[in-house]
Enzyme design. Sequence first.
Site, PDB file in Angstrom:
ATOM      1  N   GLY A 194     -58.374 121.067  -6.915  1.00 16.55           N
ATOM      2  CA  GLY A 194     -58.788 119.714  -7.274  1.00 16.55           C
ATOM      3  C   GLY A 194     -58.832 118.759  -6.091  1.00 16.55           C
ATOM      4  CG  LEU A 227     -62.897 119.006  -6.953  1.00 19.08           C
ATOM      5  CD1 LEU A 227     -63.896 119.423  -8.020  1.00 19.08           C
ATOM      6  CD2 LEU A 227     -62.270 120.235  -6.305  1.00 19.08           C
ATOM      7  CG  HIS A 228     -63.385 117.745   0.007  1.00 18.75           C
ATOM      8  ND1 HIS A 228     -64.060 118.875   0.408  1.00 18.75           N
ATOM      9  CD2 HIS A 228     -62.057 118.024   0.150  1.00 18.75           C
ATOM     10  CE1 HIS A 228     -63.185 119.782   0.808  1.00 18.75           C
ATOM     11  NE2 HIS A 228     -61.971 119.310   0.648  1.00 18.75           N
ATOM     12  N   GLY A 234     -66.867 119.751   0.543  1.00 19.86           N
ATOM     13  CA  GLY A 234     -66.601 121.163   0.845  1.00 19.86           C
ATOM     14  C   GLY A 234     -66.529 121.991  -0.435  1.00 19.86           C
ATOM     15  CG  HIS A 235     -63.335 121.375  -3.187  1.00 24.62           C
ATOM     16  ND1 HIS A 235     -62.780 120.198  -2.742  1.00 24.62           N
ATOM     17  CD2 HIS A 235     -62.342 122.299  -3.106  1.00 24.62           C
ATOM     18  CE1 HIS A 235     -61.517 120.402  -2.414  1.00 24.62           C
ATOM     19  NE2 HIS A 235     -61.222 121.663  -2.618  1.00 24.62           N
ATOM     20  CE  LYS A 250     -59.383 123.459   5.497  1.00 21.06           C
ATOM     21  NZ  LYS A 250     -58.592 122.735   4.588  1.00 21.06           N
ATOM     22  CB  ILE A 308     -68.455 120.718   4.251  1.00 22.08           C
ATOM     23  CG1 ILE A 308     -69.252 121.739   3.427  1.00 22.08           C
ATOM     24  CG2 ILE A 308     -69.146 119.362   4.283  1.00 22.08           C
ATOM     25  CD1 ILE A 308     -70.676 121.958   3.875  1.00 22.08           C
TER      26      ILE A 308
HETATM   27  P1  AMP Z   1     -58.373 123.946  -2.186  1.00 19.75           P
HETATM   28  O1  AMP Z   1     -58.701 123.035  -3.319  1.00 19.75           O
HETATM   29  O2  AMP Z   1     -57.920 123.264  -0.945  1.00 19.75           O
HETATM   30  O3  AMP Z   1     -57.482 125.099  -2.602  1.00 19.75           O
HETATM   31  O4  AMP Z   1     -59.746 124.624  -1.763  1.00 19.75           O
HETATM   32  C1  AMP Z   1     -60.539 125.301  -2.727  1.00 19.75           C
HETATM   33  C2  AMP Z   1     -61.654 126.020  -2.020  1.00 19.75           C
HETATM   34  O5  AMP Z   1     -62.455 125.081  -1.288  1.00 19.75           O
HETATM   35  C3  AMP Z   1     -61.151 127.046  -0.993  1.00 19.75           C
HETATM   36  O6  AMP Z   1     -61.970 128.202  -1.073  1.00 19.75           O
HETATM   37  C4  AMP Z   1     -61.328 126.312   0.301  1.00 19.75           C
HETATM   38  O7  AMP Z   1     -61.489 127.177   1.411  1.00 19.75           O
HETATM   39  C5  AMP Z   1     -62.604 125.539   0.030  1.00 19.75           C
HETATM   40  N1  AMP Z   1     -62.730 124.403   0.978  1.00 19.75           N
HETATM   41  C6  AMP Z   1     -61.796 123.467   1.264  1.00 19.75           C
HETATM   42  N2  AMP Z   1     -62.242 122.619   2.229  1.00 19.75           N
HETATM   43  C7  AMP Z   1     -63.487 123.047   2.567  1.00 19.75           C
HETATM   44  C8  AMP Z   1     -64.472 122.588   3.506  1.00 19.75           C
HETATM   45  N3  AMP Z   1     -64.265 121.545   4.292  1.00 19.75           N
HETATM   46  N4  AMP Z   1     -65.652 123.269   3.569  1.00 19.75           N
HETATM   47  C9  AMP Z   1     -65.872 124.343   2.757  1.00 19.75           C
HETATM   48  N5  AMP Z   1     -64.986 124.814   1.850  1.00 19.75           N
HETATM   49  C10 AMP Z   1     -63.809 124.183   1.747  1.00 19.75           C
END
Ligand code: AMP
Length: 288
Positions: free
Chosen positions: A31, A33-34, A36-37, A151, A178
């Site tokens: 969660g 979320l930005h 990248g997600h 990332k 991203i």
């Molecule tokens: P998280 O919510 O931090 O567990 O991330 C969920 C998914 O989003 C994971 O597969 C992360 O590697 C991916 N993610 C997080 N930040 C980025 C980003 N800046 N660019 C691409 N994917 C990302």
Amino acid sequence: MKTVSQISELRAQVKTWRQQGLTVAFVPTMGNLHAGHISLVAEAHKHADKIVASIFVNPMQFGVNEDIENYPRTMINDQQKLTAAGTDLLFTPSPDIIYPKGLAKQSFVEVPNISDGYCGESRPGHFRGVATIVCKLFNLVQPDVACFGLKDYQQVQVIQRMVVDLSMPITIMPVATIREESGLALSSRNGYLTAEEKAIAPALHQSLHWLGEQISAGYAQQDSIDFIGLAKQAAKTINDAGLHTDYLHVCHAQTLQPASEDDTQLVILAAAHCGKARLIDNLQVKLA
Ligand code: AMP
């Protein structure tokens, strides 16, 4: 987009799609979320008919000193973003649904070797928690494809190894990082940065970039490359900028072992503290 928190609701929806002959892609997240997600959701659309996302702040992957209680939770905003990105189903289980007997009695998945160094060393038990929740979510969603961000480079390698070692019929899609215009990788943890810290945080990415160029130039000139010495210089630059380097290593891109002279597919892995935030980043270096 439908949001469900019960396992039975998730299974019923996926079963209906399966009966219709539709394929399923899965995007697991914690969660807040930005972009990248959301890029993971965009990638997922390329590979399947239906997209399932999950939001679960997984207690098993947080260490005792890591502040899970204050991890940012922004469900309404997240739902809006996922809806706009064309997600079909969002799974938002509570910890007691995922770990009904509590963490101490929970079976777990451990992926040896690849989980040991770098973030695995700095955060003991972290990758056991990651592998266990991803395995569990894979069993619940049973996707054809799952998207993960590069990332978290070591995480992608851990998941890929788990899927191969345990014969899971799921294709893992790694997705490029991203970044902000400054080069800083987007992360939910960037919200912990003050304005001053945000100004110095790009030093992490810049130093990796510098190191990648040194390695490529050395290779082009057929010089022997001092990976350890160069990595130390990059870490010093990061520290001089006001961050505190946790680790910075040049590694083989698949095994994550320390790079050797003969390796041509490399990745530089790094983590650095910036104020309250622990930032991670990496750079792949392809020499041939
Ligand atoms: P998280 O919510 O931090 O567990 O991330 C969920 C998914 O989003 C994971 O597969 C992360 O590697 C991916 N993610 C997080 N930040 C980025 C980003 N800046 N660019 C691409 N994917 C990302």
